[in-house]
Design an enzyme around this catalytic site. Structure first.
Site, PDB file in Angstrom:
ATOM      1  N   ASP A   2       1.611 -16.305   4.428  1.00  0.00           N
ATOM      2  CA  ASP A   2       2.552 -16.620   3.199  1.00  0.00           C
ATOM      3  C   ASP A   2       3.123 -15.631   3.714  1.00  0.00           C
ATOM      4  O   ASP A   2       3.499 -14.778   1.808  1.00  0.00           O
ATOM      5  CB  ASP A   2       0.722 -16.351   2.632  1.00  0.00           C
ATOM      6  CG  ASP A   2       0.105 -14.742   2.476  1.00  0.00           C
ATOM      7  OD1 ASP A   2       1.021 -14.279   3.891  1.00  0.00           O
ATOM      8  OD2 ASP A   2      -0.695 -14.748   1.930  1.00  0.00           O
ATOM      9  N   ASP A  19      -2.452  -9.398   6.621  1.00  0.00           N
ATOM     10  CA  ASP A  19      -3.949  -9.234   6.292  1.00  0.00           C
ATOM     11  C   ASP A  19      -5.023  -8.748   6.404  1.00  0.00           C
ATOM     12  O   ASP A  19      -4.352  -8.707   8.145  1.00  0.00           O
ATOM     13  CB  ASP A  19      -3.714 -10.799   5.506  1.00  0.00           C
ATOM     14  CG  ASP A  19      -4.057 -11.645   6.433  1.00  0.00           C
ATOM     15  OD1 ASP A  19      -4.461 -11.696   7.816  1.00  0.00           O
ATOM     16  OD2 ASP A  19      -3.109 -12.744   6.288  1.00  0.00           O
ATOM     17  N   ASP A  52      -4.904  10.345  -0.211  1.00  0.00           N
ATOM     18  CA  ASP A  52      -3.583  10.705  -1.073  1.00  0.00           C
ATOM     19  C   ASP A  52      -3.098  11.167  -1.734  1.00  0.00           C
ATOM     20  O   ASP A  52      -3.822  11.768  -2.657  1.00  0.00           O
ATOM     21  CB  ASP A  52      -3.306   8.998  -1.651  1.00  0.00           C
ATOM     22  CG  ASP A  52      -2.252   8.562  -1.686  1.00  0.00           C
ATOM     23  OD1 ASP A  52      -1.431   8.295  -0.792  1.00  0.00           O
ATOM     24  OD2 ASP A  52      -2.099   8.476  -3.159  1.00  0.00           O
ATOM     25  N   GLU A 111      -3.399  13.865   2.422  1.00  0.00           N
ATOM     26  CA  GLU A 111      -2.350  14.578   2.054  1.00  0.00           C
ATOM     27  C   GLU A 111      -1.480  15.544   1.594  1.00  0.00           C
ATOM     28  O   GLU A 111      -1.935  15.167   0.078  1.00  0.00           O
ATOM     29  CB  GLU A 111      -1.638  13.398   1.134  1.00  0.00           C
ATOM     30  CG  GLU A 111       0.079  13.056   1.782  1.00  0.00           C
ATOM     31  CD  GLU A 111       0.065  11.746   0.933  1.00  0.00           C
ATOM     32  OE1 GLU A 111       1.738  11.552   0.993  1.00  0.00           O
ATOM     33  OE2 GLU A 111      -0.328  12.299   0.185  1.00  0.00           O
ATOM     34  N   HIS A 164       4.075   5.101   6.303  1.00  0.00           N
ATOM     35  CA  HIS A 164       4.583   4.857   6.334  1.00  0.00           C
ATOM     36  C   HIS A 164       6.006   5.021   4.450  1.00  0.00           C
ATOM     37  O   HIS A 164       6.611   4.453   4.242  1.00  0.00           O
ATOM     38  CB  HIS A 164       3.423   3.700   5.087  1.00  0.00           C
ATOM     39  CG  HIS A 164       2.742   4.664   4.095  1.00  0.00           C
ATOM     40  ND1 HIS A 164       2.051   5.695   4.776  1.00  0.00           N
ATOM     41  CD2 HIS A 164       2.807   4.969   3.065  1.00  0.00           C
ATOM     42  CE1 HIS A 164       1.002   6.428   3.486  1.00  0.00           C
ATOM     43  NE2 HIS A 164       1.865   5.466   2.477  1.00  0.00           N
ATOM     44  N   ASP A 165       5.691   6.002   4.589  1.00  0.00           N
ATOM     45  CA  ASP A 165       6.441   7.219   3.539  1.00  0.00           C
ATOM     46  C   ASP A 165       8.269   7.750   4.199  1.00  0.00           C
ATOM     47  O   ASP A 165       8.522   8.313   3.635  1.00  0.00           O
ATOM     48  CB  ASP A 165       5.780   7.948   3.168  1.00  0.00           C
ATOM     49  CG  ASP A 165       4.516   7.400   1.859  1.00  0.00           C
ATOM     50  OD1 ASP A 165       4.882   6.558   1.284  1.00  0.00           O
ATOM     51  OD2 ASP A 165       4.288   8.139   1.781  1.00  0.00           O
TER      52      ASP A 165
HETATM   53  C1  NOJ Z   1       1.847   9.064  -1.167  1.00  0.00           C
HETATM   54  C2  NOJ Z   1       1.639   7.894  -0.810  1.00  0.00           C
HETATM   55  O1  NOJ Z   1       1.439   7.876   0.848  1.00  0.00           O
HETATM   56  C3  NOJ Z   1       2.631   7.335  -0.901  1.00  0.00           C
HETATM   57  O2  NOJ Z   1       2.913   5.644  -0.285  1.00  0.00           O
HETATM   58  C4  NOJ Z   1       2.042   6.771  -2.361  1.00  0.00           C
HETATM   59  O3  NOJ Z   1       4.017   6.246  -2.513  1.00  0.00           O
HETATM   60  C5  NOJ Z   1       2.037   8.248  -3.203  1.00  0.00           C
HETATM   61  N1  NOJ Z   1       1.436   8.920  -2.213  1.00  0.00           N
HETATM   62  C6  NOJ Z   1       1.030   7.743  -4.487  1.00  0.00           C
HETATM   63  O4  NOJ Z   1       0.203   6.756  -4.414  1.00  0.00           O
END
Ligand code: NOJ
Length: 562
Positions: A25, A29, A199, A241, A315-316
């Site tokens: 899709d 997943d 997070d 984090e 991922h950020d």
């Molecule tokens: C940190 C996360 O790694 C990020 O991807 C997210 O946008 C922010 N915290 C808010 O949850």
């Protein structure tokens, strides 16, 4: 230091939306992840950190949770999650989950209830304030741009959101809320997960009226309570984090005597390629000397009573090979050099999906192709402030979060083998050159190099526990350090740039207390290197572009002064 299972573990981060689509899709997943567990086993990792898989309207791709105890429809079901845990366990891989408890989605039942009336049972789960002089309560800003306050017209009060307005912040002062969160954590621990990545955890002790967001006064009380009430009873890995951590603060979290977390992600080096006091989008060349000093400080200060995490990607963040390396002519060399620089330090390494094959940043043709809310907000804000399109796109190319989120490149078939359907985010068009199938077969591949780094961590106590010392701290191109443990030593050399360089190691004789003779030669083994024919270690060491070498020697007596 009491030994822990995660002291020689390597964690692999999966961003489920982009990892592998099993039902075609266009969205990754859980069954897709299950189908790739053997691949991860072959790489040699021990733990998977799963970015959020909970129910979510996906305003921030899962970091806006609407139900903590259920799985997002696109990703599968709770049964699929149980299968993933079982299948991973069979392969001796542990799963840790993302815990997003600074905020929920505005579609979480708690918030839906809370906004109904000031008297609602869930009202106090969130942070509400009256208008001040007919306007926002104060100047707190959202991390995604704009004010952190939004007026809820139903009850005519503002609620706090340190991210998007559809991510209202939870009120940790409320013991009932904390109890709900702890129950939810126990639910997952009892399903067999082996820890949490927490997070923006350093925001939960906020005092918004005093404009305090990070490192609020009750933060460590809450974390200790959470430890006592939930994971402290299990043998798990927890990583917070914490954008606001200094080494002192890092120790508060990770000193085992304090019963808080296993370790934190700190981001000091991440801010060294932006203009001072400005946002990440305001680009500046990397301050390499500060970069080395920052690693040194964290390695040294957390040596005895703390634990580091080691990462350059997630991922950020933009892809580190594009950011700190050279993703064109020296992609392979620089990817390996960066990996060595991180993996030879003390701490727990984290590999972000695709890093192990040297995936790179992406340049989509125009803003319409971008997905990430943070990048889109920045684009709109800056264009309306009069920045040029070119300037804004340059920032997005360098720092946008979509760089890391393009689908995993499995092979050279359409969409990189991620899905047969058009993916939710465009695949990087270099997938025909850079993909798992090709890398696994290539001699001398980045994948094989990561396999070796992972194996070395398990076999070499000096990598796990050695003391770190930074050498040549003012050298503008080389990152050189030693590790030492019980008579074993590593000498790690990284040429951080694309020039041939010659580094003068003669001053090491003084550092190592070896007197003043002219030639230094070491009876050493090369543990790992990214070029063949590594040079012998001598006073003048010639290094090729992005060359890295790890020498191992048993003790200082092995230094022969000729
Ligand atoms: C940190 C996360 O790694 C990020 O991807 C997210 O946008 C922010 N915290 C808010 O949850």
């Amino acid at each position: 230091m009491k030994k822990k299972w995660w002291h020689d573990s390597v964690v692999y981060q999966v961003y489920p939306r982009s990892f592998k689509d099993s039902n075609n899709d266009g969205i990754g997943d859980l069954n897709g992840i299950i189908s790739k567990l053997d691949y991860l086993k072959e790489l040699g990792i021990d733990v998977i950190w799963l970015s959020p898989v909970y129910k979510s309207p996906n305003v921030d791709n899962g970091y806006d949770i609407s139900d903590y105890c259920d799985i997002m429809d696109e990703f599968g079901t709770l049964d699929d999650m149980k299968t993933l845990i079982d299948e991973a366990t069979k392969r001796d891989i542990k799963i840790i989950m993302d815990l997003v408890v600074n905020h929920t989605s505005d579609e979480h039942i708690w918030f839906k209830e809370a906004r109904k009336s000031k008297k609602n049972k869930y009202r106090d789960f969130y942070i509400w304030r009256d208008a001040v002089n007919g306007s926002i309560p104060n100047d707190l800003k959202s991390n995604f741009g704009g004010s952190a306050w939004t007026l809820d017209t139903e009850t005519n009060q503002y609620y706090l959101h340190l991210h998007d307005k559809r991510q209202p912040d939870l009120n940790w002062e409320n013991p009932e809320l904390r109890k709900e969160i702890y129950n939810m954590m126990k639910f997952w621990l009892d399903l067999g997960i082996k820890g949490f990545r927490m997070d923006v955890i350093d925001l939960i002790g906020k005092e918004p009226d005093k404009l305090i967001t990070q490192n609020g006064p009750k933060l460590h009380d809450y974390i200790q309570e959470m430890n006592r009430e939930t994971f402290g009873k299990y043998d798990v890995l927890t990583v917070g984090e914490t954008w606001g951590a200094t080494p002192e603060i890092g120790k508060l979290y990770s000193d085992p005597k304090r019963n808080e977390l296993s370790m934190v992600f700190q981001f000091e080096v991440i801010s060294l390629d932006k203009q001072q006091g400005k946002r990440k989008w305001d680009l500046a060349p990397l301050d390499f000397i500060a970069f080395k000093e920052s690693f040194r400080k964290w390695q040294v200060e957390l040596y005895e009573d703390g634990w580091n995490s080691l990462f350059g990607n997630n991922h950020d963040l933009p892809r580190m090979v594009s950011r700190w390396g050279n993703d064109k002519e020296y992609r392979v060399e620089s990817a390996k050099m960066l990996a060595t620089m991180l993996h030879m330090q003390k701490g727990t390494p984290y590999i972000y999906q695709g890093e192990e094959i040297g995936m790179t940043n992406v340049k989509f043709p125009s803003i319409e192709y971008y997905n990430d809310i943070e990048g889109l907000n920045m684009y709109n804000e800056r264009i309306s402030l009069g920045y040029s399109e070119d300037e804004v796109m340059k920032s997005l190319y360098a720092k946008g979060r979509d760089n890391a989120r393009t689908p995993m490149q499995w092979d050279s078939s359409e969409n990189g083998g991620f899905s047969t359907k058009k993916p939710w985010l465009m695949v990087n068009d270099n997938y025909t050159d850079i993909n798992v199938e090709r890398d696994i077969k290539a001699p001398w591949s980045i994948f094989a190099y990561y396999q070796k780094l992972i194996r070395l961590r398990k076999s070499e106590e000096v990598i796990k526990y050695g003391k770190f010392e930074l050498l040549l701290k003012d050298h503008r191109e080389a990152f050189v350090y030693t590790r030492s443990y019980n008579g074993e030593n590593l000498f790690v050399v990284c040429n951080f740039y694309g020039n041939n360089i010659s580094i003068d190691l003669s001053e090491l004789k003084d550092i190592l207390g070896l007197g003043d003779n002219s030639e230094l030669s070491l009876n050493e083994d090369v543990l790992i290197a990214n070029y063949s024919n590594s040079p012998k270690l001598t006073n003048k060491l010639a290094l090729r572009p992005y060359e890295t070498i790890v020498y191992k020697y048993n003790n200082l007596a092995n230094f022969n002064i000729k």
